[in-house]
Write a protein that holds these residues in place. Structure first.
Motif, PDB file in Angstrom:
ATOM      1  N   ARG A  48       0.831  -1.202   0.000  1.00 27.32           N
ATOM      2  CA  ARG A  48       0.000   0.000   0.000  1.00 27.32           C
ATOM      3  C   ARG A  48       0.869   1.256   0.000  1.00 27.32           C
ATOM      4  NH1 ARG A  48      -4.253  -2.369   4.413  1.00 27.32           N
ATOM      5  NH2 ARG A  48      -5.687  -3.267   2.880  1.00 27.32           N
ATOM      6  N   ILE A  49       1.882   1.263   0.833  1.00 27.50           N
ATOM      7  CA  ILE A  49       2.794   2.411   0.867  1.00 27.50           C
ATOM      8  C   ILE A  49       3.381   2.644  -0.518  1.00 27.50           C
ATOM      9  CG2 ILE A  49       5.021   3.236   1.764  1.00 27.50           C
ATOM     10  CD1 ILE A  49       4.288   1.663   4.393  1.00 27.50           C
ATOM     11  N   ARG A  50       3.841   1.579  -1.166  1.00 30.76           N
ATOM     12  CA  ARG A  50       4.431   1.691  -2.502  1.00 30.76           C
ATOM     13  C   ARG A  50       3.412   2.241  -3.503  1.00 30.76           C
ATOM     14  NH1 ARG A  50       8.947   2.828  -2.587  1.00 30.76           N
ATOM     15  NH2 ARG A  50       8.903   2.437  -4.784  1.00 30.76           N
ATOM     16  N   ALA A  51       2.177   1.776  -3.427  1.00 32.03           N
ATOM     17  CA  ALA A  51       1.139   2.249  -4.351  1.00 32.03           C
ATOM     18  C   ALA A  51       0.902   3.745  -4.177  1.00 32.03           C
ATOM     19  CB  ALA A  51      -0.161   1.474  -4.129  1.00 32.03           C
ATOM     20  N   PHE A  52       0.846   4.199  -2.932  1.00 30.67           N
ATOM     21  CA  PHE A  52       0.624   5.621  -2.678  1.00 30.67           C
ATOM     22  C   PHE A  52       1.839   6.462  -3.072  1.00 30.67           C
ATOM     23  CE2 PHE A  52      -2.478   3.957   0.626  1.00 30.67           C
ATOM     24  CZ  PHE A  52      -3.587   4.205  -0.164  1.00 30.67           C
ATOM     25  N   LEU A  53       3.034   5.954  -2.838  1.00 33.29           N
ATOM     26  CA  LEU A  53       4.234   6.666  -3.284  1.00 33.29           C
ATOM     27  C   LEU A  53       4.267   6.752  -4.800  1.00 33.29           C
ATOM     28  CD1 LEU A  53       6.908   5.224  -0.829  1.00 33.29           C
ATOM     29  CD2 LEU A  53       6.143   7.606  -0.948  1.00 33.29           C
ATOM     30  N   ASP A  54       3.905   5.658  -5.467  1.00 35.59           N
ATOM     31  CA  ASP A  54       3.861   5.653  -6.934  1.00 35.59           C
ATOM     32  C   ASP A  54       2.846   6.661  -7.467  1.00 35.59           C
ATOM     33  OD1 ASP A  54       5.824   3.718  -6.995  1.00 35.59           O
ATOM     34  OD2 ASP A  54       4.447   2.063  -7.432  1.00 35.59           O
ATOM     35  N   GLY A  56       2.477   9.496  -6.246  1.00 34.61           N
ATOM     36  CA  GLY A  56       3.033  10.820  -6.021  1.00 34.61           C
ATOM     37  C   GLY A  56       2.688  11.435  -4.683  1.00 34.61           C
ATOM     38  N   LEU A  57       2.133  10.643  -3.776  1.00 38.49           N
ATOM     39  CA  LEU A  57       1.766  11.184  -2.468  1.00 38.49           C
ATOM     40  C   LEU A  57       2.979  11.259  -1.554  1.00 38.49           C
ATOM     41  CD1 LEU A  57      -1.567   9.237  -1.904  1.00 38.49           C
ATOM     42  CD2 LEU A  57      -1.301  11.638  -2.547  1.00 38.49           C
ATOM     43  N   PRO A  58       3.098  12.328  -0.795  1.00 32.97           N
ATOM     44  CA  PRO A  58       4.209  12.427   0.162  1.00 32.97           C
ATOM     45  C   PRO A  58       3.935  11.539   1.377  1.00 32.97           C
ATOM     46  CG  PRO A  58       2.802  14.364   0.323  1.00 32.97           C
ATOM     47  CD  PRO A  58       2.283  13.541  -0.825  1.00 32.97           C
ATOM     48  N   THR A  59       4.992  11.210   2.094  1.00 29.42           N
ATOM     49  CA  THR A  59       4.838  10.317   3.242  1.00 29.42           C
ATOM     50  C   THR A  59       3.926  10.911   4.311  1.00 29.42           C
ATOM     51  OG1 THR A  59       6.902  11.141   4.204  1.00 29.42           O
ATOM     52  CG2 THR A  59       7.022   9.104   2.912  1.00 29.42           C
ATOM     53  N   ARG A  60       3.907  12.226   4.462  1.00 28.90           N
ATOM     54  CA  ARG A  60       3.022  12.830   5.468  1.00 28.90           C
ATOM     55  C   ARG A  60       1.557  12.557   5.138  1.00 28.90           C
ATOM     56  NH1 ARG A  60       1.092  17.050   2.737  1.00 28.90           N
ATOM     57  NH2 ARG A  60       2.484  18.120   1.309  1.00 28.90           N
ATOM     58  N   ALA A  61       1.210  12.549   3.853  1.00 34.06           N
ATOM     59  CA  ALA A  61      -0.163  12.239   3.438  1.00 34.06           C
ATOM     60  C   ALA A  61      -0.437  10.746   3.591  1.00 34.06           C
ATOM     61  CB  ALA A  61      -0.400  12.678   1.996  1.00 34.06           C
ATOM     62  N   ILE A  62       0.537   9.934   3.242  1.00 40.14           N
ATOM     63  CA  ILE A  62       0.361   8.481   3.350  1.00 40.14           C
ATOM     64  C   ILE A  62       0.119   8.082   4.790  1.00 40.14           C
ATOM     65  CG2 ILE A  62       1.487   6.244   3.029  1.00 40.14           C
ATOM     66  CD1 ILE A  62       2.939   7.546   0.596  1.00 40.14           C
ATOM     67  N   ARG A  63       0.788   8.734   5.708  1.00 46.93           N
ATOM     68  CA  ARG A  63       0.606   8.443   7.136  1.00 46.93           C
ATOM     69  C   ARG A  63      -0.867   8.605   7.521  1.00 46.93           C
ATOM     70  NH1 ARG A  63       4.956  10.792   8.711  1.00 46.93           N
ATOM     71  NH2 ARG A  63       4.080  12.869   8.778  1.00 46.93           N
ATOM     72  N   GLU A  64      -1.520   9.629   6.994  1.00 44.45           N
ATOM     73  CA  GLU A  64      -2.938   9.859   7.269  1.00 44.45           C
ATOM     74  C   GLU A  64      -3.822   8.841   6.562  1.00 44.45           C
ATOM     75  OE1 GLU A  64      -4.292  13.918   6.654  1.00 44.45           O
ATOM     76  OE2 GLU A  64      -2.223  14.606   6.855  1.00 44.45           O
ATOM     77  N   ILE A  65      -3.443   8.474   5.368  1.00 43.49           N
ATOM     78  CA  ILE A  65      -4.265   7.609   4.527  1.00 43.49           C
ATOM     79  C   ILE A  65      -4.264   6.151   4.993  1.00 43.49           C
ATOM     80  CG2 ILE A  65      -4.397   6.615   2.197  1.00 43.49           C
ATOM     81  CD1 ILE A  65      -3.409   9.325   1.166  1.00 43.49           C
ATOM     82  N   LEU A  66      -3.146   5.668   5.480  1.00 41.18           N
ATOM     83  CA  LEU A  66      -3.014   4.247   5.798  1.00 41.18           C
ATOM     84  C   LEU A  66      -4.099   3.725   6.742  1.00 41.18           C
ATOM     85  CD1 LEU A  66       0.818   3.603   6.059  1.00 41.18           C
ATOM     86  CD2 LEU A  66      -0.771   2.720   4.342  1.00 41.18           C
ATOM     87  N   ASP A  67      -4.531   4.541   7.678  1.00 41.76           N
ATOM     88  CA  ASP A  67      -5.570   4.105   8.604  1.00 41.76           C
ATOM     89  C   ASP A  67      -6.946   4.056   7.966  1.00 41.76           C
ATOM     90  OD1 ASP A  67      -3.813   3.742  10.710  1.00 41.76           O
ATOM     91  OD2 ASP A  67      -4.063   5.791  11.452  1.00 41.76           O
ATOM     92  N   CYS A  68      -7.065   4.629   6.780  1.00 41.95           N
ATOM     93  CA  CYS A  68      -8.367   4.687   6.106  1.00 41.95           C
ATOM     94  C   CYS A  68      -8.425   3.814   4.858  1.00 41.95           C
ATOM     95  CB  CYS A  68      -8.679   6.133   5.731  1.00 41.95           C
ATOM     96  SG  CYS A  68      -8.804   7.215   7.159  1.00 41.95           S
ATOM     97  N   VAL A  69      -7.487   2.900   4.708  1.00 40.37           N
ATOM     98  CA  VAL A  69      -7.487   2.005   3.558  1.00 40.37           C
ATOM     99  C   VAL A  69      -8.557   0.946   3.780  1.00 40.37           C
ATOM    100  CG1 VAL A  69      -6.157   0.292   2.277  1.00 40.37           C
ATOM    101  CG2 VAL A  69      -5.057   2.392   3.039  1.00 40.37           C
ATOM    102  N   CYS A  70      -9.275   0.660   2.733  1.00 41.27           N
ATOM    103  CA  CYS A  70     -10.284  -0.395   2.792  1.00 41.27           C
ATOM    104  C   CYS A  70     -10.252  -1.145   1.469  1.00 41.27           C
ATOM    105  CB  CYS A  70     -11.665   0.197   3.042  1.00 41.27           C
ATOM    106  SG  CYS A  70     -12.208   1.354   1.778  1.00 41.27           S
ATOM    107  N   GLY A  71     -10.615  -2.373   1.475  1.00 41.67           N
ATOM    108  CA  GLY A  71     -10.658  -3.133   0.232  1.00 41.67           C
ATOM    109  C   GLY A  71      -9.287  -3.378  -0.353  1.00 41.67           C
ATOM    110  N   SER A  72      -9.108  -2.952  -1.589  1.00 39.01           N
ATOM    111  CA  SER A  72      -7.882  -3.234  -2.332  1.00 39.01           C
ATOM    112  C   SER A  72      -6.689  -2.475  -1.773  1.00 39.01           C
ATOM    113  CB  SER A  72      -8.076  -2.888  -3.810  1.00 39.01           C
ATOM    114  OG  SER A  72      -8.139  -1.488  -3.961  1.00 39.01           O
ATOM    115  N   GLU A  73      -5.551  -2.688  -2.393  1.00 39.61           N
ATOM    116  CA  GLU A  73      -4.293  -2.088  -1.938  1.00 39.61           C
ATOM    117  C   GLU A  73      -4.350  -0.572  -1.826  1.00 39.61           C
ATOM    118  OE1 GLU A  73      -1.665  -3.951  -0.931  1.00 39.61           O
ATOM    119  OE2 GLU A  73      -2.924  -5.669  -1.358  1.00 39.61           O
TER     120      GLU A  73
END
Length: 114
Positions: A48-54, A56-73
């Motif tokens: 999931r981290i790799r998908a979000f980095l790919d 173009g999301l910065p790590t600060r945004a990914i940190r927020e997003i990871l807790d809200c992932v549902c379903g697919s990667e």
């Protein structure tokens, strides 16, 4: 699993996995001897981290997003749509700036050759 095994399973370097940890994206447990130990979900989290980095999301945004992932990667809760739209606008702005830079450089090269 230990960090080397997670690295092998995800094809992400140990160094990068440590960076993800530093950024608060990946949280391993620790053995009594202090070694990192990852749970069974860690490979999925790394994907999931790799998908979000790919994307173009910065790590600060990914940190927020990871807790809200549902379903697919890379599928997230709809409440994140405004934040993701902001990120998309920032990317589009950077693309526009790069296109302007490319046009300027092309003009300089044309004048130099001309």
């Amino acid at each position: 699993m230990k960090i080397g095994e997670l690295s092998a399973r995800t094809d992400v370097s140990v160094r990068l996995l440590r960076y993800y940890e530093e950024q608060g994206l990946l949280t391993p447990g620790r053995t009594a001897g202090g070694q990192r130990v990852y749970d069974a979900e860690a490979p999925r989290t790394v994907r999931r981290i790799r998908a979000f980095l790919d994307a173009g999301l910065p790590t600060r945004a990914i940190r927020e997003i990871l807790d809200c992932v549902c379903g697919s990667e890379a599928e997230v809760e709809p409440c994140l749509t405004p934040m993701l739209l902001d990120q998309l606008r920032e990317i589009e702005e950077r693309i526009e700036n790069l296109e302007g830079s490319r046009a300027s450089l092309t003009g300089i090269l044309a004048a130099t050759r001309g």
